[in-house]
Design a protein around this motif. Structure first.
Motif, mmCIF file in Angstrom:
data_model
loop_
_atom_site.group_PDB
_atom_site.id
_atom_site.type_symbol
_atom_site.label_atom_id
_atom_site.label_comp_id
_atom_site.label_asym_id
_atom_site.label_seq_id
_atom_site.Cartn_x
_atom_site.Cartn_y
_atom_site.Cartn_z
ATOM 1 N N TYR A 149 69.678 42.332 42.599
ATOM 2 C CA TYR A 149 70.212 42.859 43.859
ATOM 3 C C TYR A 149 71.736 42.932 43.833
ATOM 4 O O TYR A 149 72.348 43.661 44.610
ATOM 5 C CB TYR A 149 69.777 41.967 45.026
ATOM 6 C CG TYR A 149 68.301 42.032 45.338
ATOM 7 C CD1 TYR A 149 67.750 43.161 45.943
ATOM 8 C CD2 TYR A 149 67.454 40.970 45.034
ATOM 9 C CE1 TYR A 149 66.395 43.219 46.231
ATOM 10 C CE2 TYR A 149 66.105 41.021 45.323
ATOM 11 C CZ TYR A 149 65.570 42.151 45.920
ATOM 12 O OH TYR A 149 64.232 42.208 46.198
ATOM 13 N N GLY A 150 72.338 42.148 42.957
ATOM 14 C CA GLY A 150 73.792 42.074 42.900
ATOM 15 C C GLY A 150 74.334 41.034 43.849
ATOM 16 O O GLY A 150 73.737 40.738 44.883
ATOM 17 N N ALA A 151 75.476 40.450 43.485
ATOM 18 C CA ALA A 151 76.175 39.483 44.336
ATOM 19 C C ALA A 151 77.424 40.171 44.863
ATOM 20 O O ALA A 151 78.378 40.388 44.111
ATOM 21 C CB ALA A 151 76.536 38.231 43.541
ATOM 22 N N LEU A 152 77.388 40.522 46.154
ATOM 23 C CA LEU A 152 78.467 41.320 46.740
ATOM 24 C C LEU A 152 78.874 40.740 48.085
ATOM 25 O O LEU A 152 78.043 40.195 48.814
ATOM 26 C CB LEU A 152 78.006 42.764 46.925
ATOM 27 C CG LEU A 152 77.648 43.476 45.608
ATOM 28 C CD1 LEU A 152 76.650 44.593 45.847
ATOM 29 C CD2 LEU A 152 78.895 44.024 44.964
ATOM 30 N N PRO A 153 80.154 40.854 48.434
ATOM 31 C CA PRO A 153 80.618 40.225 49.681
ATOM 32 C C PRO A 153 79.971 40.795 50.937
ATOM 33 O O PRO A 153 79.904 40.107 51.959
ATOM 34 C CB PRO A 153 82.129 40.474 49.665
ATOM 35 C CG PRO A 153 82.351 41.568 48.677
ATOM 36 C CD PRO A 153 81.254 41.468 47.677
ATOM 37 N N ASP A 154 79.468 42.035 50.881
ATOM 38 C CA ASP A 154 78.868 42.633 52.075
ATOM 39 C C ASP A 154 77.345 42.552 52.090
ATOM 40 O O ASP A 154 76.689 43.207 52.894
ATOM 41 C CB ASP A 154 79.311 44.092 52.229
ATOM 42 C CG ASP A 154 78.858 44.967 51.065
ATOM 43 O OD1 ASP A 154 78.457 44.410 50.013
ATOM 44 O OD2 ASP A 154 78.908 46.206 51.207
ATOM 45 N N ASN A 155 76.775 41.754 51.217
ATOM 46 C CA ASN A 155 75.319 41.590 51.211
ATOM 47 C C ASN A 155 74.825 40.967 52.514
ATOM 48 O O ASN A 155 75.464 40.050 53.057
ATOM 49 C CB ASN A 155 74.871 40.689 50.050
ATOM 50 C CG ASN A 155 74.679 41.456 48.757
ATOM 51 O OD1 ASN A 155 74.641 42.680 48.742
ATOM 52 N ND2 ASN A 155 74.559 40.723 47.659
ATOM 53 N N ASP A 156 73.671 41.447 52.996
ATOM 54 C CA ASP A 156 73.006 40.771 54.105
ATOM 55 C C ASP A 156 72.546 39.390 53.651
ATOM 56 O O ASP A 156 72.268 39.172 52.464
ATOM 57 C CB ASP A 156 71.786 41.577 54.572
ATOM 58 C CG ASP A 156 72.163 42.891 55.229
ATOM 59 O OD1 ASP A 156 73.270 42.979 55.768
ATOM 60 O OD2 ASP A 156 71.339 43.832 55.185
ATOM 61 N N ILE A 157 72.471 38.461 54.606
ATOM 62 C CA ILE A 157 71.945 37.121 54.304
ATOM 63 C C ILE A 157 70.797 36.842 55.270
ATOM 64 O O ILE A 157 71.039 36.660 56.457
ATOM 65 C CB ILE A 157 73.031 36.039 54.459
ATOM 66 C CG1 ILE A 157 74.231 36.341 53.549
ATOM 67 C CG2 ILE A 157 72.464 34.658 54.112
ATOM 68 C CD1 ILE A 157 75.380 35.352 53.696
ATOM 69 N N PRO A 158 69.544 36.854 54.806
ATOM 70 C CA PRO A 158 69.135 37.145 53.430
ATOM 71 C C PRO A 158 68.949 38.643 53.201
ATOM 72 O O PRO A 158 68.835 39.422 54.144
ATOM 73 C CB PRO A 158 67.796 36.421 53.326
ATOM 74 C CG PRO A 158 67.217 36.543 54.706
ATOM 75 C CD PRO A 158 68.402 36.438 55.651
ATOM 76 N N LEU A 159 68.893 39.033 51.937
ATOM 77 C CA LEU A 159 68.564 40.393 51.560
ATOM 78 C C LEU A 159 67.068 40.610 51.708
ATOM 79 O O LEU A 159 66.271 39.738 51.347
ATOM 80 C CB LEU A 159 68.959 40.645 50.102
ATOM 81 C CG LEU A 159 70.453 40.703 49.781
ATOM 82 C CD1 LEU A 159 70.664 40.495 48.287
ATOM 83 C CD2 LEU A 159 71.044 42.021 50.235
ATOM 84 N N SER A 160 66.670 41.757 52.209
ATOM 85 C CA SER A 160 65.245 42.084 52.244
ATOM 86 C C SER A 160 64.802 42.482 50.839
ATOM 87 O O SER A 160 65.613 42.926 50.017
ATOM 88 C CB SER A 160 64.959 43.216 53.232
ATOM 89 O OG SER A 160 65.598 44.407 52.806
ATOM 90 N N GLU A 161 63.518 42.336 50.574
ATOM 91 C CA GLU A 161 63.014 42.607 49.226
ATOM 92 C C GLU A 161 63.153 44.063 48.820
ATOM 93 O O GLU A 161 63.212 44.378 47.628
ATOM 94 C CB GLU A 161 61.557 42.153 49.123
ATOM 95 C CG GLU A 161 61.433 40.642 49.148
ATOM 96 C CD GLU A 161 60.009 40.179 49.383
ATOM 97 O OE1 GLU A 161 59.508 39.374 48.572
ATOM 98 O OE2 GLU A 161 59.392 40.610 50.371
#
Length: 384
Positions: A149-161
């Motif tokens: 999924y990548g580790a990015l500062p704007d990622n949702d927490i948590p990421l959906s599958e």
């Protein structure tokens, strides 16, 4: 080559057993196999996650037979063993009669030559998918990582599958995993009737050796200034139970697996008792790139992103099927700290006990960074 070699505890109780009555999006109702059960083949079966899965499936009364494939014979006498390289097209004959293949023969060793690692992982997966279709297998289960999924500062927490895969090939093995997923997506189009299910674990712990587990072998936890690290773990025992769900066709699609929730960096430091060493982003990333380039460390600078930015995942697909992790993030972290006790790693490089003692805690980091600077200056003087 086999999957990493975890020290896995005995299979746990019925708490995580598949729920035959579950029905939800991404969850398949099982075929009526109570009388005979499926034949399940496992690659990378002699060690690590593969060996643990073979033992679990062999003890499962819902499985008719387990076919184990590796370059050496493993310990499970209840399985039918075939000793061969997964890149060998002869694997198609060994898969004949299997209903499901769980492909775990991956090399993600930090010390392996990257080109050789990629060649093995991609060619092996391609061969297994083609061979499974030729043998009449109707489902292949691939195991990659939530790192895709990548580790990015704007990622949702948590990421959906079903989040977009935004990782790049800059971290150890992630390029291989992205290519494996691409092959998995293409396979059903090339081979109608073949189902491909992908399982993506969070930071895997339990006898594993990765850039992320080595992070906790350091005398100080490196924190890049301005970043927001979040930690979600997956114990190999929970991964094995999730793979069992996929092999028994309780779930399908793209599935994440890990502990419930996550830990913030401050919680990790409090639980571990390891203090942080905070560096500016340019210094940390620049030093990591130089150290890797001159061969002092096995980890490229891309690995740092996974200790800087969030990549926590939802496990809703497995939850909908009734699966629950046995382990919590706190428990997995505690086990990881026990495993790495006595090891000394700086910037991803293992130090011998004498080196670590001589250098000291913070001093070891300074010494290693200083070595990179010295080498750089020497190369400039030589015009390299």
């Amino acid at each position: 080559m086999s999957s990493p070699d975890p020290q896995v505890r005995a299979p746990h109780d019925a708490e995580n057993r598949p729920d035959h009555g579950a029905s939800a999006h991404g969850v398949r109702q099982p075929r009526n196999q109570a009388a005979r059960g499926p034949v399940i083949a496992v690659t990378g079966a002699a060690s690590g996650v593969g060996a643990a899965l073979v033992a679990r499936l062999a003890a499962c009364d819902e499985v008719k037979q387990v076919v184990a494939i590796d370059e050496r014979r493993g310990d499970c006498t209840a399985a039918q063993w075939h000793v061969l390289d997964v890149r060998d097209p002869a694997i198609a004959e060994k898969l004949r009669g299997a209903d499901v293949v769980v492909h775990l023969a991956l090399d993600l060793d930090l010390e392996t030559d990257p080109a050789a690692r990629t060649a093995y992982n991609v060619r092996g997966t391609q061969t297994v998918l083609t061979a499974a279709a030729a043998a009449g297998v109707h489902r292949v289960v691939l195991c990659t990582s939530a790192m895709v999924y990548g580790a990015l500062p704007d990622n949702d927490i948590p990421l959906s599958e079903d989040s977009e895969l935004r990782a790049t090939a800059e971290a150890t093995g992630v390029g291989d995993l992205l290519e494996i997923e691409r092959l998995g997506r293409r396979a059903p189009r090339a081979h109608p009737g073949l189902n491909v299910t992908v399982v993506r674990p969070a930071v895997l712990v339990g006898g594993t050796d990765t850039a992320l587990t080595r992070y906790f072998e350091s005398p100080r936890l490196l924190v890049v200034a301005g970043s927001r690290p979040t930690w979600q773990f997956c114990h190999v025992e929970d991964l094995v139970s999730a793979l069992e769900y996929a092999a028994l066709e309780k779930v399908e699609g793209e599935l994440a697996v890990g502990c419930e929730g996550w830990l913030e960096q401050e919680e990790v430091e409090e639980l571990s008792g390891i203090r942080r060493m905070e560096l500016p982003s340019a210094v940390a990333l620049g030093a990591a790139a130089r150290l890797h380039r001159i061969g002092l460390t096995p980890s490229p600078a891309g690995d740092l992103a996974y200790t800087m930015h969030p990549w926590v995942v939802s496990v809703s697909g497995l939850h909908a099927a009734g699966w629950r992790p046995r382990w919590t993030n706190e428990e997995v972290l505690a086990e990881l700290l026990q495993e790495v006790a006595g090891r000394h790693t700086v910037a991803g490089r293992r130090l011998g006990r004498k080196d670590a003692t001589a250098a000291g805690a913070a001093g070891a980091t300074v010494a290693l960074l200083g070595a990179a600077a010295v080498v750089r200056r020497a190369r400039k003087r030589r015009g390299i």
